[in-house]
Design an enzyme around this catalytic site. Structure first.
Site, mmCIF file in Angstrom:
data_model
loop_
_atom_site.group_PDB
_atom_site.id
_atom_site.type_symbol
_atom_site.label_atom_id
_atom_site.label_comp_id
_atom_site.label_asym_id
_atom_site.label_seq_id
_atom_site.Cartn_x
_atom_site.Cartn_y
_atom_site.Cartn_z
ATOM 1 N N ASP A 90 -9.588 -24.730 -15.613
ATOM 2 C CA ASP A 90 -10.855 -25.444 -15.397
ATOM 3 C C ASP A 90 -10.899 -25.825 -13.915
ATOM 4 O O ASP A 90 -9.901 -25.711 -13.192
ATOM 5 C CB ASP A 90 -10.911 -26.685 -16.318
ATOM 6 C CG ASP A 90 -12.271 -27.382 -16.334
ATOM 7 O OD1 ASP A 90 -13.247 -26.829 -15.782
ATOM 8 O OD2 ASP A 90 -12.349 -28.491 -16.899
ATOM 9 N N ARG A 143 -20.997 -22.174 -27.500
ATOM 10 C CA ARG A 143 -21.426 -23.572 -27.451
ATOM 11 C C ARG A 143 -22.665 -23.762 -28.331
ATOM 12 O O ARG A 143 -22.775 -24.728 -29.069
ATOM 13 C CB ARG A 143 -21.758 -24.004 -26.001
ATOM 14 C CG ARG A 143 -20.601 -24.029 -25.017
ATOM 15 C CD ARG A 143 -19.547 -25.061 -25.355
ATOM 16 N NE ARG A 143 -20.076 -26.409 -25.505
ATOM 17 C CZ ARG A 143 -20.324 -27.262 -24.515
ATOM 18 N NH1 ARG A 143 -20.067 -26.927 -23.264
ATOM 19 N NH2 ARG A 143 -20.785 -28.483 -24.763
HETATM 20 N N1 CP Z 1 -18.833 -26.476 -20.164
HETATM 21 C C1 CP Z 1 -19.789 -27.430 -20.051
HETATM 22 O O1 CP Z 1 -19.780 -28.472 -20.706
HETATM 23 O O2 CP Z 1 -20.768 -27.118 -19.148
HETATM 24 P P1 CP Z 1 -21.961 -28.058 -18.640
HETATM 25 O O3 CP Z 1 -21.353 -29.086 -17.727
HETATM 26 O O4 CP Z 1 -22.868 -27.105 -17.917
HETATM 27 O O5 CP Z 1 -22.605 -28.697 -19.819
HETATM 28 N N1 NVA Z 2 -13.500 -30.879 -16.445
HETATM 29 C C1 NVA Z 2 -14.892 -30.605 -16.121
HETATM 30 C C2 NVA Z 2 -15.589 -29.983 -17.281
HETATM 31 C C3 NVA Z 2 -17.032 -29.649 -17.027
HETATM 32 C C4 NVA Z 2 -17.726 -29.077 -18.231
HETATM 33 C C5 NVA Z 2 -15.566 -31.886 -15.685
HETATM 34 O O1 NVA Z 2 -15.324 -32.935 -16.313
HETATM 35 O O2 NVA Z 2 -16.312 -31.847 -14.721
#
Ligand code: CP
Ligand code: NVA
Length: 304
Positions: free
Chosen positions: A225, A291
């Site tokens: 991530d 999702r």
């Molecule tokens: N992966 C995810 O939650 O993406 P967004 O921040 O675009 O909702």
């Molecule tokens: N770890 C990231 C996930 C985004 C969907 C955040 O919290 O920004």
């Protein structure tokens, strides 16, 4: 079917495995074009309010589309648009919104706000991400792995990079789906200790270290991530995390048929190279699509 408590979707450590499987099965049924409740628009007349105190593309669009496909409607409340931004309490907001809408999703920083919302709302509350966890994302990830490789049972799942909110939900998932969860994180960015302790207490195998190669060795799924999550102000992240980039060299240590996942948005050529993100092992677009299907499973479980 609503006997008993309000059905909040807060975190994976609040569920029994059977319920999580039921939600995943509902999502898969919707994806196949089935009508698991025997009618085409089972959430007709229902309204979901979504509070966003952080940005979103996938979570917003998948919940909004999912709700509409199921016959319902949505209201999006952005930070600054509501009286929350001027100091009305979360508890009072929960009480009021519960008089109008049928469910509330919230994306926020402090998990205490999610807890307060769920305590005072009399309608289901859904966790759309906090600084601590991101359970809807991990449900979609599990659906994606299952579609491509069958069950997670007995598999090895590797998390490489920041021990963040998505990592914590994956750790909680390990207590439900009988896979070995291995994490390689810098010592400064280790995953949430409460999530690790809870999962281990349930009998989950959670292996934590700082060596990406050891973490991905013979793994069936490699996940990373962003190095800088929303709201993060730490400017030293890139130095700390550059040894944790997922690239072809690192993927070569995983099992030959290992999958690659990323919840997105990706910072290409930081935490993951283009070659991995766009390569044959990557399932990131299926993951994003799922999702939508999983949200429909979650909404149905909360409301039907
Ligand atoms: N992966 C995810 O939650 O993406 P967004 O921040 O675009 O909702
Ligand atoms: N770890 C990231 C996930 C985004 C969907 C955040 O919290 O920004």
């Amino acid at each position: 079917s609503r006997a008993g408590q309000t059905r909040h979707f807060l975190d994976l450590d609040r569920f029994d495995t059977e319920t999580l499987r039921r939600i995943l099965d509902l999502g898969a049924a919707y994806k196949r074009g089935e009508q698991p409740f025997g009618r085409p628009k089972p959430l007709s007349g229902r309204v979901l309010a979504m509070i966003f105190e952080k940005p979103s593309t996938r979570t917003r669009v998948s919940f909004e589309t999912g709700m509409k496909q199921l016959g319902g409607d949505t209201i999006v409340l952005s930070k600054g648009d509501t009286q929350l931004g001027r100091g009305e309490t979360v508890a009072d907001t929960a009480r009021v919104l519960s008089r109008y809408v049928d469910a509330i999703m919230i994306r926020t920083d402090d998990p205490a706000k999610l807890a307060e919302l769920s305590e005072y709302a009399t309608v289901p509350v859904i966790n759309g991400l906090t600084d601590d966890t991101h359970p809807c994302q991990v449900m979609a990830d599990i659906m994606t792995f299952t579609e491509h490789r069958g069950s997670l049972d007995g598999k090895v799942v590797s998390w490489v990079g920041d021990g963040n909110n998505v990592a914590a939900s994956w750790i909680q998932a390990a207590a439900h789906f009988n896979f070995e969860m291995r994490l390689a994180c810098p010592p400064e960015l280790m995953p949430d200790a409460a999530a690790v302790d809870w999962a281990r207490a349930q009998g989950a195998r959670v292996v934590i270290g700082s060596d990406p190669v050891a973490a991905v060795k013979d793994s069936h799924l490699v996940i990373t991530d962003t190095w800088v999550s929303m709201g993060c102000t730490d400017t030293n992240r890139h130095t700390l995390l550059s040894p944790y980039q997922v690239n072809d060299g690192l993927m070569a240590h995983a099992a030959g048929d290992a999958l690659f996942m990323h919840c997105l948005p990706a910072h290409r050529n930081e935490e993951v190279t283009d070659s991995v993100m766009d390569g044959a092992q990557s399932v990131v677009w299926d993951e994003a699509e799922n999702r939508l299907h999983v949200q429909k499973g979650i909404l149905s479980w909360c409301l039907l």
